[in-house]
Design a protein around this motif. Structure first.
Motif, PDB file in Angstrom:
ATOM      1  N   MET A   1       0.851  -1.203   0.000  1.00 33.29           N
ATOM      2  CA  MET A   1       0.000   0.000   0.000  1.00 33.29           C
ATOM      3  C   MET A   1       0.878   1.240   0.000  1.00 33.29           C
ATOM      4  SD  MET A   1      -2.861   1.115   2.809  1.00 33.29           S
ATOM      5  CE  MET A   1      -3.802   2.622   2.588  1.00 33.29           C
ATOM      6  N   HIS A   2       0.637   2.168  -0.904  1.00 35.14           N
ATOM      7  CA  HIS A   2       1.434   3.394  -0.969  1.00 35.14           C
ATOM      8  C   HIS A   2       0.948   4.378   0.086  1.00 35.14           C
ATOM      9  CE1 HIS A   2       3.759   6.706  -2.540  1.00 35.14           C
ATOM     10  NE2 HIS A   2       2.666   7.443  -2.614  1.00 35.14           N
ATOM     11  N   LEU A   3       1.852   4.807   0.943  1.00 34.56           N
ATOM     12  CA  LEU A   3       1.516   5.774   1.972  1.00 34.56           C
ATOM     13  C   LEU A   3       2.002   7.151   1.548  1.00 34.56           C
ATOM     14  CD1 LEU A   3       2.446   3.736   5.168  1.00 34.56           C
ATOM     15  CD2 LEU A   3       0.235   3.965   4.065  1.00 34.56           C
ATOM     16  N   PRO A   4       1.203   8.196   1.777  1.00 34.42           N
ATOM     17  CA  PRO A   4       1.587   9.537   1.350  1.00 34.42           C
ATOM     18  C   PRO A   4       2.825  10.014   2.092  1.00 34.42           C
ATOM     19  CG  PRO A   4      -0.332   9.616   2.788  1.00 34.42           C
ATOM     20  CD  PRO A   4      -0.079   8.177   2.471  1.00 34.42           C
ATOM     21  N   PRO A   5       3.739  10.711   1.401  1.00 33.23           N
ATOM     22  CA  PRO A   5       4.938  11.211   2.079  1.00 33.23           C
ATOM     23  C   PRO A   5       4.569  12.364   3.006  1.00 33.23           C
ATOM     24  CG  PRO A   5       4.834  12.033  -0.178  1.00 33.23           C
ATOM     25  CD  PRO A   5       3.700  11.056  -0.032  1.00 33.23           C
ATOM     26  N   HIS A   6       5.169  12.350   4.166  1.00 35.45           N
ATOM     27  CA  HIS A   6       4.954  13.456   5.092  1.00 35.45           C
ATOM     28  C   HIS A   6       6.072  13.429   6.124  1.00 35.45           C
ATOM     29  CE1 HIS A   6       3.294  10.324   7.738  1.00 35.45           C
ATOM     30  NE2 HIS A   6       2.548   9.973   6.703  1.00 35.45           N
ATOM     31  N   ALA A   7       6.432  14.582   6.601  1.00 38.84           N
ATOM     32  CA  ALA A   7       7.508  14.694   7.582  1.00 38.84           C
ATOM     33  C   ALA A   7       7.131  15.735   8.624  1.00 38.84           C
ATOM     34  CB  ALA A   7       8.814  15.079   6.887  1.00 38.84           C
ATOM     35  N   PRO A   8       6.286  15.344   9.573  1.00 38.54           N
ATOM     36  CA  PRO A   8       5.888  16.293  10.615  1.00 38.54           C
ATOM     37  C   PRO A   8       7.087  16.798  11.395  1.00 38.54           C
ATOM     38  CG  PRO A   8       4.527  14.296  10.649  1.00 38.54           C
ATOM     39  CD  PRO A   8       5.661  14.034   9.739  1.00 38.54           C
ATOM     40  N   GLU A   9       6.960  18.006  11.897  1.00 39.18           N
ATOM     41  CA  GLU A   9       8.024  18.577  12.702  1.00 39.18           C
ATOM     42  C   GLU A   9       8.168  17.810  14.008  1.00 39.18           C
ATOM     43  OE1 GLU A   9       7.269  22.686  13.305  1.00 39.18           O
ATOM     44  OE2 GLU A   9       6.851  23.081  11.194  1.00 39.18           O
ATOM     45  N   VAL A  10       9.346  17.896  14.592  1.00 43.63           N
ATOM     46  CA  VAL A  10       9.608  17.209  15.843  1.00 43.63           C
ATOM     47  C   VAL A  10       9.230  18.107  17.014  1.00 43.63           C
ATOM     48  CG1 VAL A  10      11.403  16.223  17.325  1.00 43.63           C
ATOM     49  CG2 VAL A  10      11.452  15.813  14.855  1.00 43.63           C
ATOM     50  N   PHE A  11       8.534  17.513  17.991  1.00 39.07           N
ATOM     51  CA  PHE A  11       8.121  18.232  19.195  1.00 39.07           C
ATOM     52  C   PHE A  11       8.830  17.594  20.373  1.00 39.07           C
ATOM     53  CE2 PHE A  11       4.563  18.474  22.537  1.00 39.07           C
ATOM     54  CZ  PHE A  11       5.077  19.640  23.083  1.00 39.07           C
ATOM     55  N   GLU A  12       9.612  18.377  21.089  1.00 37.33           N
ATOM     56  CA  GLU A  12      10.353  17.860  22.224  1.00 37.33           C
ATOM     57  C   GLU A  12       9.498  17.908  23.487  1.00 37.33           C
ATOM     58  OE1 GLU A  12      14.101  19.745  22.684  1.00 37.33           O
ATOM     59  OE2 GLU A  12      14.817  19.199  20.674  1.00 37.33           O
ATOM     60  N   THR A  13       9.395  16.775  24.155  1.00 35.07           N
ATOM     61  CA  THR A  13       8.631  16.691  25.395  1.00 35.07           C
ATOM     62  C   THR A  13       9.563  16.268  26.525  1.00 35.07           C
ATOM     63  OG1 THR A  13       8.064  14.341  25.326  1.00 35.07           O
ATOM     64  CG2 THR A  13       6.710  15.826  24.004  1.00 35.07           C
ATOM     65  N   SER A  14       9.056  16.336  27.739  1.00 31.04           N
ATOM     66  CA  SER A  14       9.841  15.906  28.896  1.00 31.04           C
ATOM     67  C   SER A  14       9.484  14.488  29.333  1.00 31.04           C
ATOM     68  CB  SER A  14       9.615  16.875  30.069  1.00 31.04           C
ATOM     69  OG  SER A  14       8.233  16.918  30.416  1.00 31.04           O
ATOM     70  N   LEU A  15       8.633  13.816  28.561  1.00 33.20           N
ATOM     71  CA  LEU A  15       8.230  12.459  28.931  1.00 33.20           C
ATOM     72  C   LEU A  15       9.390  11.482  28.732  1.00 33.20           C
ATOM     73  CD1 LEU A  15       4.648  12.323  27.364  1.00 33.20           C
ATOM     74  CD2 LEU A  15       5.226  12.385  29.784  1.00 33.20           C
ATOM     75  N   PRO A  16       9.536  10.535  29.647  1.00 29.77           N
ATOM     76  CA  PRO A  16      10.655   9.582  29.567  1.00 29.77           C
ATOM     77  C   PRO A  16      10.350   8.429  28.613  1.00 29.77           C
ATOM     78  CG  PRO A  16       9.385   9.159  31.554  1.00 29.77           C
ATOM     79  CD  PRO A  16       8.739  10.341  30.888  1.00 29.77           C
ATOM     80  N   TRP A  17      10.493   8.655  27.329  1.00 30.35           N
ATOM     81  CA  TRP A  17      10.140   7.642  26.342  1.00 30.35           C
ATOM     82  C   TRP A  17      11.115   6.471  26.365  1.00 30.35           C
ATOM     83  CZ3 TRP A  17       5.497   8.351  24.432  1.00 30.35           C
ATOM     84  CH2 TRP A  17       4.990   9.648  24.321  1.00 30.35           C
ATOM     85  N   VAL A  18      10.577   5.260  26.223  1.00 32.47           N
ATOM     86  CA  VAL A  18      11.389   4.046  26.142  1.00 32.47           C
ATOM     87  C   VAL A  18      10.926   3.248  24.927  1.00 32.47           C
ATOM     88  CG1 VAL A  18      11.803   3.953  28.627  1.00 32.47           C
ATOM     89  CG2 VAL A  18       9.799   2.789  27.674  1.00 32.47           C
ATOM     90  N   PRO A  19      11.769   2.348  24.398  1.00 29.91           N
ATOM     91  CA  PRO A  19      11.408   1.626  23.162  1.00 29.91           C
ATOM     92  C   PRO A  19      10.141   0.786  23.293  1.00 29.91           C
ATOM     93  CG  PRO A  19      13.742   1.452  23.606  1.00 29.91           C
ATOM     94  CD  PRO A  19      13.147   2.079  24.824  1.00 29.91           C
ATOM     95  N   GLY A  20       9.987   0.036  24.394  1.00 26.66           N
ATOM     96  CA  GLY A  20       8.785  -0.771  24.577  1.00 26.66           C
ATOM     97  C   GLY A  20       8.613  -1.826  23.502  1.00 26.66           C
ATOM     98  N   TYR A  21       7.373  -2.021  23.070  1.00 20.22           N
ATOM     99  CA  TYR A  21       7.033  -3.105  22.149  1.00 20.22           C
ATOM    100  C   TYR A  21       7.787  -2.996  20.827  1.00 20.22           C
ATOM    101  CZ  TYR A  21       4.088  -6.399  19.540  1.00 20.22           C
ATOM    102  OH  TYR A  21       3.625  -7.461  18.789  1.00 20.22           O
ATOM    103  N   SER A  22       8.070  -1.785  20.385  1.00 15.89           N
ATOM    104  CA  SER A  22       8.724  -1.593  19.089  1.00 15.89           C
ATOM    105  C   SER A  22      10.100  -2.232  19.037  1.00 15.89           C
ATOM    106  CB  SER A  22       8.836  -0.106  18.757  1.00 15.89           C
ATOM    107  OG  SER A  22       9.666   0.565  19.691  1.00 15.89           O
ATOM    108  N   ALA A  23      10.716  -2.460  20.216  1.00 18.23           N
ATOM    109  CA  ALA A  23      12.047  -3.056  20.253  1.00 18.23           C
ATOM    110  C   ALA A  23      12.041  -4.507  19.773  1.00 18.23           C
ATOM    111  CB  ALA A  23      12.625  -2.983  21.669  1.00 18.23           C
ATOM    112  N   LEU A  24      10.862  -5.123  19.648  1.00 20.82           N
ATOM    113  CA  LEU A  24      10.792  -6.510  19.178  1.00 20.82           C
ATOM    114  C   LEU A  24      11.173  -6.626  17.709  1.00 20.82           C
ATOM    115  CD1 LEU A  24       7.586  -7.899  20.954  1.00 20.82           C
ATOM    116  CD2 LEU A  24       9.969  -7.941  21.704  1.00 20.82           C
ATOM    117  N   GLY A  25      11.060  -5.541  16.958  1.00 24.87           N
ATOM    118  CA  GLY A  25      11.589  -5.546  15.605  1.00 24.87           C
ATOM    119  C   GLY A  25      10.578  -5.608  14.483  1.00 24.87           C
ATOM    120  N   ALA A  26      11.119  -5.760  13.272  1.00 22.83           N
ATOM    121  CA  ALA A  26      10.334  -5.595  12.045  1.00 22.83           C
ATOM    122  C   ALA A  26       9.278  -6.673  11.854  1.00 22.83           C
ATOM    123  CB  ALA A  26      11.276  -5.571  10.846  1.00 22.83           C
ATOM    124  N   ASP A  27       9.423  -7.830  12.466  1.00 23.90           N
ATOM    125  CA  ASP A  27       8.387  -8.860  12.341  1.00 23.90           C
ATOM    126  C   ASP A  27       7.126  -8.498  13.113  1.00 23.90           C
ATOM    127  OD1 ASP A  27       9.904 -10.556  10.738  1.00 23.90           O
ATOM    128  OD2 ASP A  27      10.854 -11.522  12.466  1.00 23.90           O
TER     129      ASP A  27
END
Length: 498
Positions: A1-27
């Motif tokens: 499926m072709h997804l439209p190109p877009h590059a939203p600006e980056v918003f810096e927050t003070s939340l302590p983000w961690v990888p979580g589920y995404s660290a399991l990888g591309a599968d």
């Protein structure tokens, strides 16, 4: 499926983000950014949850947060993604599904932050990836209503809207709900990897869930000798017990989920995916709240058995790891004892008894039979019974007035009173007050908030949220919201597109 190109600006927050589920990888996940929406605006804001998460006090007046929770900004130190899963829908294997309109921003403060309606994903299956205002408002309100009722659920932080058109049965406007959960893993995640023979990935997923949420399963010998010391059988048993407790709470409060597919079942025993849900008006075990459910598979009274069927599907998906069918069946069999026990406990509490007995079970069954026969309003009955039992006034007819056949309820009320006299409990009134809400999110109340929001009036939604966040209390200015539904409420049709 072709997804439209877009590059939203980056918003810096003070939340302590961690990888979580995404660290399991591309599968497991497909990285992608949300698709921006034009000219977003606030629709609903959950201030107590924002405070608990440590968001700045100004987040609800900050355009950067508004754009971030609409999908117009990338958050710092996060890798947004959508997850793949499969599942059974309406009892049939549906194959690969996945997050078709949900994009997880990342994990912080113990929650995965997910934008529902943030645009197309690789799993949209030709859909637009959007959510509409009405469905977003319903999920926002019901998530927090369930939380206030003490029922395990995903949470909702906010809803943002845009006048961008979205086509459903008619042209509607777009909205995005920011929902939170410790994990969005579903039964369908396990089904996906099992079905495709990806047993290494299946083990990786199961180990992730155990290590994060069920570490006690590493000591599976402490559960039951019938599980063979197998941690994956122990996982199945833990999920079975949580699901049994969840279903007991749904049935006790009169909540209809409407679409209990395996891909809508949480591995943590949370209420997940608010689509065609409904709180009962008239008590009817055969009630079908989802107009897409033509066979009545997910009727209110069938929900406990459907949950067991779904757990059986989860058990099948875990079989490559459990290996011994007897261990899996032993784990699943706990549902047959756990659900009735949990339901009996919930209903005894609603009746004001500290613990369930054979007598409270008979009292419950007789009552539900009488209520079903006369289609008595479920929430109002329990609220009035609480008030009646407190008043001790023989001239108080607020309960019997709900029944056309008053003789049947008179006999039941006599039994109820006699049982309390035989087994007095000092905190009976308090127990009933804590278990019998005055306010639930009836369909017509949600509709009032939706209709006002469509003309940019969000005051009804705000007031309704405040009431639902304290459902056991009296709200003098909105007491009509605890009354019978209006005649037009029966014409509200809720389907899978809702």
């Amino acid at each position: 499926m072709h997804l439209p190109p877009h590059a939203p600006e980056v918003f810096e927050t003070s939340l302590p983000w961690v990888p979580g589920y995404s660290a399991l990888g591309a599968d497991f996940v497909s990285p992608l950014a949300p698709t921006p929406l034009p000219a977003p605006y606030w629709v609903g804001k959950n201030l107590p949850l924002g405070q608990a998460l440590g968001l700045p006090d100004t987040w609800t007046s900050d355009n950067e947060w508004l754009h971030a929770f609409t999908g117009n900004r990338n958050l710092d130190n996060t890798s947004a993604y959508s997850a793949v899963y499969s599942g059974h829908q309406f009892g049939q294997w549906a194959g690969q599904l996945g997050d078709g309109r949900a994009i997880t921003l990342g994990e912080a403060a113990g929650y995965e932050f997910q934008l529902k309606g943030a645009g197309p994903t690789p799993y949209s299956r030709m859909g637009d990836g959007r959510a509409v205002l009405r469905s977003s408002i319903r999920e926002f309100l019901c998530s927090e209503a369930m939380h206030a009722l003490g029922i395990p659920t995903t949470r909702a932080l906010c809803v943002t809207g845009s006048d961008a058109p979205v086509r459903r049965e008619a042209i509607e406007t777009a909205a995005v709900v920011t929902r939170l959960s410790p994990s969005m893993v579903r039964f369908g995640h396990f089904e996906h990897f099992c079905h495709h023979g990806l047993h290494d990935q299946l083990r990786t997923l199961a180990d992730y869930v155990i290590d994060r949420f069920y570490p006690q399963c590493r000591h599976a010998d402490a559960f039951s000798a019938n599980l063979g010391g197998n941690p994956y059988a122990a996982l199945l048993q833990c999920v079975t017990l949580r699901t049994a407790e969840l279903l007991a709470q749904w049935q006790a409060v009169g909540f209809c989920h409407g679409v209990m597919n395996t891909d809508n079942m949480s591995i943590l025993g949370l209420t997940l995916d608010y689509g065609p849900f409904q709180f009962l008006d008239a008590y009817d075990p055969a009630h079908i709240c989802n107009h897409s459910d033509h066979q009545g598979r997910y009727a209110f009274g069938k929900q406990p058995n459907v949950a067991y069927w779904n757990l059986f599907c989860l058990g099948q998906a875990l079989m490559p790891l459990i290996e011994d069918q007897a261990w899996a069946m032993s784990a699943l069999e706990t549902y047959k004892e756990a659900y009735p026990k949990a339901f009996a406990q919930r209903m005894a509490a609603k009746l004001g008894f500290e613990r369930p007995t054979a007598a409270t079970g008979t009292l419950t069954q007789d009552l539900l039979t009488a209520m079903a026969a006369q289609r008595v309003d479920y929430t109002i009955f329990w609220s009035r019974l609480t008030q009646w039992s407190t008043a001790h006034d023989p001239k108080d007819h607020r309960v019997r007035d709900l029944f056309l056949d008053s003789a049947s309820i008179d006999a039941w009320l006599l039994q109820f009173s006699e049982l309390h006299a035989q087994h007095p409990y000092a905190h009976s009134t308090e127990l009933m007050q804590k278990n019998n809400p005055q306010f639930v999110l009836r369909n017509h109340l949600g509709e009032l908030a939706i209709q006002a929001a469509r003309v940019k009036d969000f005051s009804v939604l705000e007031d309704l949220l405040n009431v639902l966040q304290a459902p056991f209390e009296a709200h003098a200015h909105h007491q009509d919201w605890a009354d019978f539904p209006p005649d037009w409420a029966s014409a509200i049709a809720i389907s899978c597109s809702s």
